[in-house]
Write a protein that holds these residues in place. Structure first.
Motif, short mmCIF file in Angstrom:
data_model
loop_
_atom_site.label_atom_id
_atom_site.label_comp_id
_atom_site.label_asym_id
_atom_site.label_seq_id
_atom_site.Cartn_x
_atom_site.Cartn_y
_atom_site.Cartn_z
N ASN A 169 34.24 37.33 33.88
CA ASN A 169 34.46 36.54 35.10
C ASN A 169 35.75 37.03 35.78
OD1 ASN A 169 34.79 34.57 37.10
ND2 ASN A 169 33.86 32.99 35.80
N PRO A 170 35.66 38.02 36.67
CA PRO A 170 36.86 38.58 37.31
C PRO A 170 37.64 37.56 38.13
CG PRO A 170 34.96 40.01 37.61
CD PRO A 170 34.44 38.73 37.05
N GLN A 171 36.93 36.67 38.81
CA GLN A 171 37.62 35.71 39.68
C GLN A 171 38.48 34.75 38.87
OE1 GLN A 171 37.71 35.75 43.03
NE2 GLN A 171 39.26 34.14 42.81
N VAL A 172 37.97 34.30 37.75
CA VAL A 172 38.76 33.39 36.89
C VAL A 172 39.99 34.12 36.35
CG1 VAL A 172 38.73 32.09 34.73
CG2 VAL A 172 36.77 31.98 36.29
N MET A 173 39.83 35.37 35.96
CA MET A 173 40.96 36.14 35.45
C MET A 173 42.02 36.35 36.54
SD MET A 173 40.76 36.70 32.28
CE MET A 173 42.08 37.88 32.20
N GLU A 174 41.56 36.52 37.77
CA GLU A 174 42.51 36.68 38.87
C GLU A 174 43.30 35.40 39.10
OE1 GLU A 174 42.62 38.05 43.58
OE2 GLU A 174 40.73 38.07 42.43
N ASP A 175 42.61 34.26 39.02
CA ASP A 175 43.31 32.98 39.17
C ASP A 175 44.28 32.75 38.02
OD1 ASP A 175 41.82 32.55 41.43
OD2 ASP A 175 40.30 31.31 40.43
N ILE A 176 43.87 33.11 36.81
CA ILE A 176 44.76 32.96 35.66
C ILE A 176 45.99 33.85 35.82
CG2 ILE A 176 44.99 33.38 33.18
CD1 ILE A 176 42.06 32.59 32.88
N HIS A 177 45.77 35.06 36.32
CA HIS A 177 46.90 35.98 36.52
C HIS A 177 47.88 35.44 37.56
CE1 HIS A 177 48.86 39.46 38.54
NE2 HIS A 177 49.12 39.77 37.28
N LYS A 178 47.35 34.90 38.64
CA LYS A 178 48.23 34.33 39.66
C LYS A 178 49.06 33.19 39.10
CE LYS A 178 45.41 35.53 43.70
NZ LYS A 178 44.63 35.00 44.85
N GLN A 179 48.41 32.32 38.31
CA GLN A 179 49.13 31.21 37.70
C GLN A 179 50.15 31.72 36.69
OE1 GLN A 179 48.80 28.00 38.60
NE2 GLN A 179 50.55 27.56 37.26
N PHE A 180 49.79 32.74 35.94
CA PHE A 180 50.71 33.34 34.97
C PHE A 180 51.94 33.91 35.66
CE2 PHE A 180 51.97 37.44 33.09
CZ PHE A 180 52.57 36.98 31.93
N VAL A 181 51.72 34.66 36.73
CA VAL A 181 52.83 35.26 37.47
C VAL A 181 53.72 34.17 38.08
CG1 VAL A 181 53.44 36.63 39.49
CG2 VAL A 181 51.68 37.44 37.92
N SER A 182 53.09 33.13 38.62
CA SER A 182 53.86 32.05 39.23
C SER A 182 54.73 31.34 38.19
CB SER A 182 52.91 31.05 39.88
OG SER A 182 53.62 29.95 40.41
N ASP A 183 54.15 31.03 37.03
CA ASP A 183 54.91 30.35 35.98
C ASP A 183 56.00 31.25 35.42
OD1 ASP A 183 53.29 28.17 36.32
OD2 ASP A 183 51.99 28.60 34.59
N LEU A 184 55.69 32.52 35.25
CA LEU A 184 56.68 33.47 34.73
C LEU A 184 57.86 33.60 35.69
CD1 LEU A 184 57.47 35.61 32.62
CD2 LEU A 184 56.19 37.28 33.96
N GLN A 185 57.55 33.72 36.97
CA GLN A 185 58.60 33.85 37.98
C GLN A 185 59.46 32.60 38.04
OE1 GLN A 185 57.22 35.38 41.72
NE2 GLN A 185 58.73 34.23 42.87
N ARG A 186 58.82 31.43 38.00
CA ARG A 186 59.56 30.17 38.04
C ARG A 186 60.45 30.01 36.81
NH1 ARG A 186 58.33 25.81 35.51
NH2 ARG A 186 56.18 26.51 35.16
#
Length: 220
Positions: free
Chosen positions: A82-99
């Motif tokens: 499921n590429p779309q789910v992985m993309e959403d997970i990556h965005k959330q991961f990057v956002s949390d990591l950056q914060r």
């Protein structure tokens, strides 16, 4: 075919936005603020702005390393499913990591009081530029250099001790005055007691004399 998408996160707004005005420094050719100032350009940026700029570049570089391509390659089976789910997970991961990283940087600045200390360094640097006297250099004699360095502290400590001595002397004088006043009061009380005792003794003697007189003395 795999989806090759990389997200370019924006640096957290907690970092001073004024740092964006600085010229970007590459690792190969760092820009020296002192050389830029000597060429007649803008005055050197404050240390706080430089610190924010370095933190911003470091955070961006760190976030760039966590690209979606690398993320998808690491979790390829899930991405393939499921590429779309992985993309959403990556965005959330990057956002949390950056914060999280930005919160740690902010906490570090607050606990270390970096803003005040870096501003103080800037003030010292500006004050030193106006100083026309030659900078101190070691004389080559360690004893003299150490004496020049330590003597101001000893003089300052001596002045502090002199001030404390005067304070203690004033307190002692006030206490001595109170003690003398108490002694005078005690002496006055003793005189009063002595006078009262003498008066009492005189009255006792008079009573004894009256009692010692013959009975016919009172006959009319």
């Amino acid at each position: 075919m795999e989806k090759n998408t990389e997200t370019k996160p924006i640096i957290a707004t907690n970092i001073d936005s004024s740092a964006m005005d600085l010229t970007c420094m590459t690792e190969e050719q760092p820009v020296s603020t002192s050389s830029r100032h000597s060429e007649g350009g803008e005055p050197p940026a404050g240390r706080l702005k430089l610190f924010n700029k370095v933190m911003e570049r470091s955070l961006n570089k760190y976030i760039d390393d966590a690209s979606f391509q690398r993320f998808a390659k690491t979790f390829h089976p899930f991405y393939k499913r499921n590429p779309q789910v992985m993309e959403d997970i990556h965005k959330q991961f990057v956002s949390d990591l950056q914060r999280t990283i930005q919160e740690d940087i902010t906490k570090l600045m607050e606990e270390g009081e970096l803003k005040c200390k870096l501003d103080e360094l800037d003030k010292l640097e500006r004050a030193e530029k106006d100083n026309k006297e030659p900078a101190w250099r070691p004389s080559g004699v360690p004893e003299e250099d150490l004496c020049d360095f330590v003597m101001p502290y000893y003089l300052k400590y001596e002045a502090h001790l002199q001030k404390e001595i005067k304070k203690i002397q004033a307190e002692n004088a006030a206490l001595a005055k109170r003690v003398q006043s108490g002694r005078d009061a005690i002496a006055s009380t003793e005189l009063g007691i002595t006078a009262a005792v003498d008066k009492w003794k005189e009255s006792v003697k008079e009573s004894e004399k009256l009692l010692a007189c013959p009975a016919d003395t009172f006959d009319v």
